[in-house]
Motif scaffolding. Structure first.
Motif, short mmCIF file in Angstrom:
data_model
loop_
_atom_site.label_atom_id
_atom_site.label_comp_id
_atom_site.label_asym_id
_atom_site.label_seq_id
_atom_site.Cartn_x
_atom_site.Cartn_y
_atom_site.Cartn_z
N VAL A 127 0.76 -1.26 -0.16
CA VAL A 127 0.12 0.07 0.01
C VAL A 127 0.88 1.13 -0.08
CG1 VAL A 127 -1.53 1.17 1.41
CG2 VAL A 127 -1.79 -1.27 1.30
N SER A 128 1.86 1.17 0.73
CA SER A 128 2.73 2.52 0.87
C SER A 128 3.60 2.68 -0.40
CB SER A 128 3.77 2.11 2.06
OG SER A 128 4.70 3.18 2.16
N SER A 129 4.13 1.97 -1.16
CA SER A 129 4.99 2.15 -2.06
C SER A 129 3.87 2.39 -3.24
CB SER A 129 5.74 1.05 -2.56
OG SER A 129 6.85 0.88 -1.60
N GLN A 130 2.75 1.72 -3.29
CA GLN A 130 1.84 2.00 -4.22
C GLN A 130 1.57 3.48 -4.36
OE1 GLN A 130 -1.09 -0.96 -3.61
NE2 GLN A 130 -0.17 -2.66 -4.99
N ALA A 131 1.14 4.03 -3.27
CA ALA A 131 0.67 5.28 -2.98
C ALA A 131 1.84 6.07 -3.38
CB ALA A 131 0.39 5.51 -1.55
N PHE A 132 3.24 5.96 -2.96
CA PHE A 132 4.17 6.76 -3.65
C PHE A 132 4.52 6.87 -5.00
CE2 PHE A 132 5.87 6.92 1.26
CZ PHE A 132 6.01 8.11 1.02
N VAL A 133 4.06 5.75 -5.53
CA VAL A 133 4.55 5.50 -6.97
C VAL A 133 3.37 6.22 -7.90
CG1 VAL A 133 4.71 3.92 -8.92
CG2 VAL A 133 5.94 3.72 -6.81
N VAL A 182 14.52 4.79 -9.28
CA VAL A 182 13.81 5.23 -8.05
C VAL A 182 13.55 3.68 -7.33
CG1 VAL A 182 11.96 6.22 -6.85
CG2 VAL A 182 13.33 7.57 -8.67
N VAL A 183 14.00 3.60 -6.04
CA VAL A 183 13.81 2.57 -5.37
C VAL A 183 12.63 2.92 -4.36
CG1 VAL A 183 14.78 0.75 -4.03
CG2 VAL A 183 15.82 1.81 -5.61
N SER A 184 11.58 2.04 -4.27
CA SER A 184 10.47 2.16 -3.19
C SER A 184 10.32 0.94 -2.69
CB SER A 184 9.16 2.83 -3.83
OG SER A 184 8.11 3.05 -2.89
N GLY A 185 10.11 0.90 -1.24
CA GLY A 185 9.58 -0.55 -0.79
C GLY A 185 10.26 -0.47 0.84
N ILE A 186 9.39 -0.58 1.61
CA ILE A 186 9.80 -0.47 3.05
C ILE A 186 11.08 -1.39 3.50
CG2 ILE A 186 9.22 -0.69 5.53
CD1 ILE A 186 6.29 -0.12 4.35
N GLY A 187 12.17 -0.72 3.54
CA GLY A 187 13.39 -1.25 4.00
C GLY A 187 14.04 -2.19 2.97
N LYS A 188 13.78 -2.03 1.71
CA LYS A 188 14.18 -3.18 0.78
C LYS A 188 15.28 -2.82 -0.06
CE LYS A 188 12.00 -6.44 0.11
NZ LYS A 188 11.92 -7.84 1.11
N ALA A 189 15.82 -1.54 -0.16
CA ALA A 189 16.90 -1.32 -0.83
C ALA A 189 18.16 -2.17 -0.88
CB ALA A 189 17.51 0.28 -0.30
N PRO A 190 18.42 -2.83 0.30
CA PRO A 190 19.51 -3.83 0.30
C PRO A 190 19.36 -4.82 -1.05
CG PRO A 190 19.10 -3.45 2.57
CD PRO A 190 18.25 -2.70 1.71
N TYR A 191 18.18 -5.43 -1.02
CA TYR A 191 17.97 -6.49 -1.83
C TYR A 191 17.73 -5.71 -3.44
CZ TYR A 191 16.44 -9.03 1.86
OH TYR A 191 16.55 -9.95 3.17
N ASP A 226 13.25 6.10 -2.19
CA ASP A 226 12.28 7.27 -2.01
C ASP A 226 11.90 7.18 -0.35
OD1 ASP A 226 10.77 5.02 -1.16
OD2 ASP A 226 9.00 5.36 -2.28
N PRO A 227 10.99 8.04 0.17
CA PRO A 227 10.94 8.02 1.56
C PRO A 227 10.73 6.86 2.46
CG PRO A 227 9.58 9.75 0.44
CD PRO A 227 9.93 8.80 -0.55
N THR A 228 10.20 5.62 1.38
CA THR A 228 10.30 4.56 2.45
C THR A 228 11.53 3.93 2.78
OG1 THR A 228 10.09 3.10 0.31
CG2 THR A 228 7.94 3.75 1.01
N GLN A 229 12.48 4.45 2.38
CA GLN A 229 14.06 3.93 2.93
C GLN A 229 14.34 4.86 3.93
OE1 GLN A 229 14.77 1.36 1.24
NE2 GLN A 229 13.06 1.60 -0.25
#
Lengths: 405, 288
Positions: A194-200, A243-252, A270-273
């Motif tokens: 939900v969060s990333s969908q809203a941001f995207v 642009v990377v969005s996804g709660i805490g997923k940047a390392p992957y 993005d802000p989810t990071q």
């Protein structure tokens, strides 16, 4: 807590709406006193009591504890300066385990037994949406960290204010940054939540408006551990930046990026990071060419005039800072917003406070952590500010702040 | 294309190895242990603690993780399986999910929700191979899955313990009559599967890092892999794992991520309809 949690739960999920509906049912069933009690009685004497439900145990315990520490720090700072119009501030949070129904029950009982001056409307949007109908009916001033458009709609909940930023504040800041760096074609890889969908959704409006072309937007499952295939799809469209969005997923994403040979393509989180210390989770090669959007206050070089005070107060209370300072700051700033409004208006009247905040406070006795330039308008009671965000490379986080030189 | 195939094979190797853990327990006890993936996840956190934080040698880390995994396996058998043994209600599906939930909860309580690093096994460098890119640790993971498959297949077919397990899976009552101590076998297999799950943590963690959400993702896909290959078959689990990994990677690349799960479950349903026992599974015969 981390920004991710706040943001994830602040996007107005179906559960939130359901919870709000349930809370309205409970409220309409006739629990508690009427609106006539508004600003009378205990509100005019004694301490200023900030009461609220919070998920002090359960999924949002880390976040809730950080917010609680932020409130306590704010109260300590205000009390050290003589209180609000000379009245001491007391924080009273009760554990609702982040259950909206329990939140409503707690607030209902508290209003009936010992009406507080101000209500904190819970850690998550679901709690806020459940509590706010009751609090609004009782004409109580409320403070929230929810960014849900419903919770921060002044038409629905006129006395509720949030220190979560309006989503467009984040997307506009990101668009400005990408333009600043000279990018034209943007790829987006985002978690299917939900969060990333809203941001995207916002990026797809903000980026073209800023002259950027979104050439690809690929999603991945929230629990995925490899996004190589998604990145190859994006790479085939030759973006200048991803642009990377996804709660805490940047390392992957950053690991997959090296696997598919995209190490030379810049990636921006993005802000989810926001608020994650990835410095140990990724290698130097993976971290190169990456920067993430973060609250300026969550860096060693930024933040509002209240940042030094909150850090001192947290140290005095021997709070171990485990989340970004900006999170503690969200609670701290809420109380400061209220205190500044009351001090300016010399009144606890909720209508006067609402009008004053929407018009923009002039007298700011108490400094804020995340920004001193926040705006809350008659159109939205979410926070807007131009200096809220900055972009940081992957560096260690020390005492809730990214260590920038 | 080759890079994506390598990615699919790495994913497939992870699913295969978790499916092997399912199979080991299934063979010896007839129970399905849904906590196996959570054990691997737990192993990744132990690997982070022993390998990254303490800087221990990878071999030592694998041994330590295996030992902890074995202990958890034994406790799982004693607490979640044995009280239900022989009742035929498949209550273990619920109790092992309970163990999985406890492991996930324990991990978040101890290490939090953030992703944690796991040290490379040999090297996390990317190399070019057959016109594709793959990490050295990724290649090792693929190789380990293959070797493990051969070893487990040999164990099931040629060792006394393996044959006893097959006997129990075929007919528990007959196996007891033939003198097989099913309780001891069950305990031993849970310990072995637990040790395998724990020891896989440092290996799988090189690809997944340490994060609690890994358990859920692997549980479902490993189950699909096992269904596809056939319950009780180690080669089947390997084939199933590889197919699931490749379908996931290729569908995501060429159709989009939104179709990956759909493709997997279309395959899953297709197998259930056309060959319910899986590719390598054996159809149970009824004697009237």
């Amino acid at each position: 807590m981390r920004f991710k949690k706040g943001s994830r739960l602040s996007m107005g999920s179906r559960a939130s709406i359901l919870a709000a509906a349930m809370s309205m049912t409970v409220a309409l069933a006739g629990c508690s006193s009427g609106a006539d009690a508004s600003s009378e009685g205990k509100q005019d004497a004694g301490p200023v009591v900030v009461y609220g439900p919070a998920g002090l145990s359960g999924n949002l315990a880390t976040s809730s504890k950080a917010l609680a520490a932020g409130f306590e720090a704010a109260a300590a700072t205000i009390n050290a300066k003589g209180g609000i119009l000379g009245r001491e501030v007391k924080i009273e949070l009760e554990n609702d385990q982040s259950e909206p129904t329990q939140a409503v029950s707690l607030v209902t009982r508290r209003i009936a037994e010992d009406r507080p001056t101000v209500v904190f409307a819970g850690t998550s949007s679901a709690e806020s949406l459940a509590v706010l109908p009751l609090v609004t009916r009782e004409k109580l001033f409320s403070l929230a960290v929810a960014a849900s458009p419903v919770a921060t709609d002044p038409k629905t909940f006129p006395y509720n204010f949030s220190t979560s930023p309006v989503i467009t504040t984040s997307s506009d800041a990101l668009a400005r940054r990408l333009v600043e760096r000279g990018f034209k074609k943007v790829g987006i890889v985002y978690s299917d939540d939900v969060s990333s969908q809203a941001f995207v959704g916002e990026f797809k409006k903000a980026f073209p408006a800023a002259g950027l072309e979104v050439v690809a937007a690929e999603s991945y499952a929230p629990d995925t551990v490899d996004v190589s295939s998604q990145l190859q799809r994006i790479d085939s469209k030759a973006p200048d930046v991803v642009v990377v969005s996804g709660i805490g997923k940047a390392p992957y994403v950053l690991k997959s990026r090296i696997k598919v040979g995209m190490g030379n393509v810049p990636f921006v989180g993005d802000p989810t990071q926001n608020g994650y210390d990835y410095s140990k989770a990724v290698t130097g090669e993976e971290a190169a060419n990456y920067e993430g959007q973060a609250f300026t206050s969550a860096t060693t070089t930024g933040g509002g005039s209240g940042k030094a005070e909150i850090l001192k107060a947290l140290a005095d209370h021997q709070v171990k800072i485990e989340s970004p300072v900006s999170l503690y700051g969200q609670a701290y700033d809420l109380l400061m917003l209220y205190a500044n409004a009351v001090e300016q208006e010399h009144s606890f009247d909720v209508d006067k406070l609402k009008t004053a905040i929407e018009a923009g406070l002039v007298d700011k006795k108490f400094g804020m952590v995340n920004t001193d330039n926040g705006r809350w308008t008659a159109a939205s009671h979410s926070l807007s500010a131009d200096d809220l965000f900055t972009f940081v490379p992957i560096v260690p986080m020390v005492d809730g702040q990214f260590k920038l030189s | 294309m080759t890079t994506i195939i390598f990615g699919g094979l790495i994913l497939g190797a992870i699913y295969t190895m978790v499916a092997h853990g399912y199979n080991m327990v299934l063979l010896a006890t007839g129970s399905f242990n849904f906590s196996q993936a959570a054990l691997v996840m737990f192993g990744t956190f132990l690997a982070s603690m022993f390998g990254t934080d303490s800087g221990l040698n990878p071999v030592v880390v694998i041994i330590l993780c295996g030992l902890v995994g074995a202990v958890i396996g034994v406790v799982t058998e004693l607490v979640a399986i044995r009280p239900l043994a022989g009742r035929g209600s498949h209550g273990e599906l619920v109790t092992t999910i309970g163990v999985s939930t406890i492991l996930i909860g324990g991990v978040t309580l101890i290490w939090g929700e953030s992703v944690r690093p796991v040290a490379p096994l040999v090297s996390d460098q990317t190399i070019e191979l057959a016109n594709g890119l793959v990490t050295i640790d990724g290649l090792i993971l693929i190789a380990i899955a293959g070797v493990l498959t051969v070893l487990l297949w040999a164990w099931a077919n040629f060792s006394m313990g393996g044959l006893a397990s097959v006997a129990v899976s075929s007919d528990r009552a007959a196996a007891i009559l033939r003198g097989i101590n099913v309780n001891r076998l069950s305990l031993a297999m849970f310990a072995a599967a637990g040790a395998l799950g724990g020891a896989l943590g440092p290996i799988v963690g090189t690809q997944t890092l340490a994060i609690f959400t890994v358990a859920t993702a692997i549980t479902v896909k490993s189950f699909v892999a096992l269904t596809l290959g056939g319950f009780n078959s180690f080669p089947g689990a390997w084939v199933g794992g590889v197919v699931v990994g490749l379908i996931e990677a290729l569908t995501t690349r060429y159709l989009g991520a939104q179709y990956a799960l759909l493709a997997l479950f279309v395959l899953f349903l297709g197998i259930l309809l056309l060959r319910p026992q899986g590719i390598f599974g054996q159809r149970p015969e009824r004697i009237v």
